[in-house]
Design an enzyme around this catalytic site. Structure first.
Site, PDB file in Angstrom:
ATOM      1  N   GLY A 147       0.837  -1.205   0.000  1.00 50.77           N
ATOM      2  CA  GLY A 147       0.000   0.000   0.000  1.00 50.77           C
ATOM      3  C   GLY A 147       0.862   1.242   0.000  1.00 50.77           C
ATOM      4  N   THR A 202       1.573   3.319  -2.227  1.00 52.43           N
ATOM      5  CA  THR A 202       1.116   4.501  -2.969  1.00 52.43           C
ATOM      6  C   THR A 202      -0.097   5.130  -2.289  1.00 52.43           C
ATOM      7  OG1 THR A 202      -0.282   3.080  -4.335  1.00 52.43           O
ATOM      8  CG2 THR A 202       1.910   3.589  -5.194  1.00 52.43           C
ATOM      9  N   GLY A 203      -0.486   4.572  -1.149  1.00 48.92           N
ATOM     10  CA  GLY A 203      -1.737   4.988  -0.501  1.00 48.92           C
ATOM     11  C   GLY A 203      -1.582   6.173   0.439  1.00 48.92           C
ATOM     12  N   VAL A 228      -0.788  -8.878  -6.337  1.00 47.74           N
ATOM     13  CA  VAL A 228      -0.838  -9.643  -5.076  1.00 47.74           C
ATOM     14  C   VAL A 228      -1.313 -11.084  -5.249  1.00 47.74           C
ATOM     15  CG1 VAL A 228      -1.085  -7.690  -3.508  1.00 47.74           C
ATOM     16  CG2 VAL A 228      -3.129  -8.745  -4.473  1.00 47.74           C
ATOM     17  N   ASP A 256      -3.260   0.051  16.754  1.00 51.47           N
ATOM     18  CA  ASP A 256      -4.337   0.950  17.140  1.00 51.47           C
ATOM     19  C   ASP A 256      -3.613   2.244  17.443  1.00 51.47           C
ATOM     20  OD1 ASP A 256      -6.037   2.574  18.765  1.00 51.47           O
ATOM     21  OD2 ASP A 256      -7.330   0.826  19.010  1.00 51.47           O
ATOM     22  N   HIS A 257      -3.716   3.221  16.553  1.00 50.92           N
ATOM     23  CA  HIS A 257      -2.823   4.374  16.701  1.00 50.92           C
ATOM     24  C   HIS A 257      -3.089   5.165  17.980  1.00 50.92           C
ATOM     25  CE1 HIS A 257      -6.088   6.739  14.921  1.00 50.92           C
ATOM     26  NE2 HIS A 257      -5.469   7.822  15.347  1.00 50.92           N
ATOM     27  N   HIS A 304     -10.429   2.139  19.323  1.00 49.02           N
ATOM     28  CA  HIS A 304      -9.852   3.206  20.145  1.00 49.02           C
ATOM     29  C   HIS A 304     -10.569   3.397  21.490  1.00 49.02           C
ATOM     30  CE1 HIS A 304      -8.007   3.839  16.342  1.00 49.02           C
ATOM     31  NE2 HIS A 304      -8.928   4.619  15.816  1.00 49.02           N
TER      32      HIS A 304
HETATM   33  C1  BG6 Z   1      -9.330   6.470  12.715  1.00 60.11           C
HETATM   34  C2  BG6 Z   1     -10.711   6.502  12.123  1.00 60.11           C
HETATM   35  O1  BG6 Z   1      -9.036   5.202  13.213  1.00 60.11           O
HETATM   36  O2  BG6 Z   1      -9.248   7.414  13.760  1.00 60.11           O
HETATM   37  C3  BG6 Z   1     -11.066   7.885  11.642  1.00 60.11           C
HETATM   38  O3  BG6 Z   1     -10.799   5.589  11.052  1.00 60.11           O
HETATM   39  C4  BG6 Z   1     -10.867   8.887  12.740  1.00 60.11           C
HETATM   40  O4  BG6 Z   1     -12.392   7.934  11.168  1.00 60.11           O
HETATM   41  C5  BG6 Z   1      -9.483   8.748  13.363  1.00 60.11           C
HETATM   42  O5  BG6 Z   1     -11.011  10.171  12.191  1.00 60.11           O
HETATM   43  C6  BG6 Z   1      -9.345   9.631  14.572  1.00 60.11           C
HETATM   44  O6  BG6 Z   1      -8.004   9.642  14.964  1.00 60.11           O
HETATM   45  P1  BG6 Z   1      -7.373  10.880  15.693  1.00 60.11           P
HETATM   46  O7  BG6 Z   1      -5.985  10.474  15.998  1.00 60.11           O
HETATM   47  O8  BG6 Z   1      -7.474  12.038  14.774  1.00 60.11           O
HETATM   48  O9  BG6 Z   1      -8.235  11.098  16.916  1.00 60.11           O
END
Ligand code: BG6
Length: 491
Positions: free
Chosen positions: A12, A14-15, A88, A179-180, A242
């Site tokens: 991914g 180029t994404g 792929v 999970d960022h 999240h």
């Molecule tokens: C992502 C969602 O996981 O988290 C988005 O897919 C959302 O829809 C984003 O906008 C929110 O992340 P953050 O870091 O901006 O609060």
């Protein structure tokens, strides 16, 4: 330290994610000296790009992220980047990939350590995983790890299927599910606030806490992701991952050590203690919303149903509020309220812990209640902690006023900066999976969420039910009012 020398194979490449988050993050690590010269990035995607075009894109993305880059430094950084156009579903393509990997490993003296980063549409995760194994790409002298982005399935069944597929090629301890939110500074601080402060840990229970509120509001709409979002909705997009991760961190017991498996097992226990709902109970505990037109930051914006690639009769929720109960000794009886939505008044993620009132009020003759004590964890855009106490109003003798103590960690705008990805990528290179979600966490979260989405799919709803620029539908306020509480305004 050659156990961190590695090649990142970026599917991914180029994404959008690669461009907005990953390239700037990799560059930041490099710039800070956290990545040695012994690394390579092999970008993989369908498009026919040359190495040159790929590098130009990487370079542009770093500049767009407002990172000040020394031209020479950047040039050198870019020599570590290669591009491969890959089909792929074609085994021969993977042979090309393997050859390229061996090539860069030799050039940069990398001992076969490979990170496979899936930053693309999930439908091919399984296919790619099987080919990586069958074509011998995961069979190296070094370690191999898989970093995988959301969405991790759309319910428990599809998540299980996806997990089975990737487990053909990778062991659980080689899988890093991103999970960022777990890379955000103040989310990582939850543990420290709780377990490094006698002041809080001794009060962290149902004898002292009245309720916990977690808000993650966004002012943006679905932007150009209507196609994905309309099949997802806020419950899958934000709550399953999240929001429930933040709940787990707030609710878990202190781990016996800060080791990955100890932290994870406490989070898993917390998620296992979530009280499940029956279909009939869903409406009592959960509220959904969808935004109509309105005004956000002084600008008129359209309703969700008029957004691009969204079904004009869409029943997809863009807002969720819920009341969670955790059935264990520490939390029995304490509601944990969550809410998240798009096109709300402002962008803010915040946790408020409201402590119980004292048994009687000696002060403020005409008011029955003192202001409750609050602990507020500001996750974004500001990063910090506030504590709300009561103090004496100066001059007047028997009157109290709430006093707010603010600690600001980083008052600059920290929203969605590459830092979360930077930290997580660094952890993955180091082999530290603590801030990634274990399969059991994913499964438990889906199990909890599935009953809500199934109930909502089969029941009727009248949307839109909140104006853009508001704090969501009225029902979200009533959810707390029923319990004698209300949402603390985000500050
Ligand atoms: C992502 C969602 O996981 O988290 C988005 O897919 C959302 O829809 C984003 O906008 C929110 O992340 P953050 O870091 O901006 O609060």
């Amino acid at each position: 330290n050659n156990h961190t020398y590695c090649t990142i194979v970026l599917f991914g490449a180029t994404g959008d994610l690669a461009k907005r988050k990953l390239f700037p993050s990799i560059y930041n690590l490099y710039r800070k000296g956290l990545l040695s010269e012994h690394f390579a990035v092999v970008g993989v995607a369908r498009r026919e790009w040359s190495n040159e075009v790929f590098r130009q894109n990487v370079s542009a993305s770093i500049k767009e992220a407002n990172i000040t880059a020394e031209e020479q430094d950047l040039e050198r950084f870019l020599t570590h980047f290669r591009y491969l156009s890959l089909n792929v579903t074609n085994a021969a393509s993977y042979q090309d990939l393997n050859a390229l990997l061996c090539n860069v490993e030799e050039e940069f003296t990398i001992p076969g350590n490979r990170i496979f980063y899936m930053a693309m549409a999930p439908e091919f995760f399984g296919t790619i995983g099987s080919y990586l194994k069958s074509e011998g790409i995961t069979n190296t002298k070094g370690w191999t790890r898989l970093i995988i982005e959301k969405p991790f399935g759309r319910d428990l069944e599809s998540a299980q299927k996806l997990n089975d597929e990737i487990r053909h090629a990778f062991e659980e301890d080689e899988i890093y599910r991103i999970d960022h939110y777990l890379g955000k500074e103040m989310v990582q601080n939850i543990g420290v606030i709780r377990f490094a402060n006698a002041l809080f840990e001794s009060l962290w229970n149902n004898r002292r806490i009245a309720n916990v509120q977690i808000t993650s509001s966004e002012s943006l709409g679905v932007e150009d992701r209507g196609g994905y979002y309309d099949t997802s909705g806020a419950l899958r997009d934000m709550v399953q991952n999240h929001m429930l991760q933040m709940v787990a961190l707030l609710a878990m017991e202190p781990p016996i050590r800060l080791a990955t498996e100890e932290v994870r097992s406490e989070k898993i226990k917390a998620l296992r203690s979530l009280r499940p709902m029956t279909a009939e109970e869903v409406d009592q505990y959960f509220v959904r919303g969808q935004y109509g037109p309105g005004i956000v930051s002084g600008k008129e914006v359209p309703g969700y149903r008029s957004e691009e690639k969204v079904n004009p009769n869409s029943k997809t929720e863009t807002f969720v509020a819920g009341k969670l109960l955790i059935d264990n000794h520490r939390w029995a009886g304490v509601p944990i309220y969550i809410r998240t939505g798009k096109r709300m008044k402002e962008k803010s993620t915040e946790i408020v812990v409201q402590f119980k009132d004292l048994p009687m009020n000696l002060y403020n003759k005409f008011e029955e209640q003192l202001h409750p004590n609050l602990l507020i964890i500001h996750i974004q855009p500001d990063e910090g902690i506030s504590i709300v106490l009561n103090g004496k109003r100066i001059g007047a003798s028997e009157e109290t006023i709430p006093v707010k103590l603010d600690y600001c960690n980083n008052c600059e705008d920290g929203i969605n900066t590459p830092e979360a990805y930077e930290k997580l990528l660094y952890d993955a290179i180091q082999g530290d999976a603590t801030n990634f979600t274990h399969w059991d966490e994913v499964a438990l979260s889906w199990k909890f969420v599935d009953i809500i989405s199934k109930t909502w799919e089969t029941s009727s709803v009248s949307f839109p039910n909140y104006e853009s620029g508001s704090m969501g539908p009225k029902a979200a306020d009533e959810l707390l009012e029923k319990d004698g509480f209300s949402w603390w305004p985000v500050s």
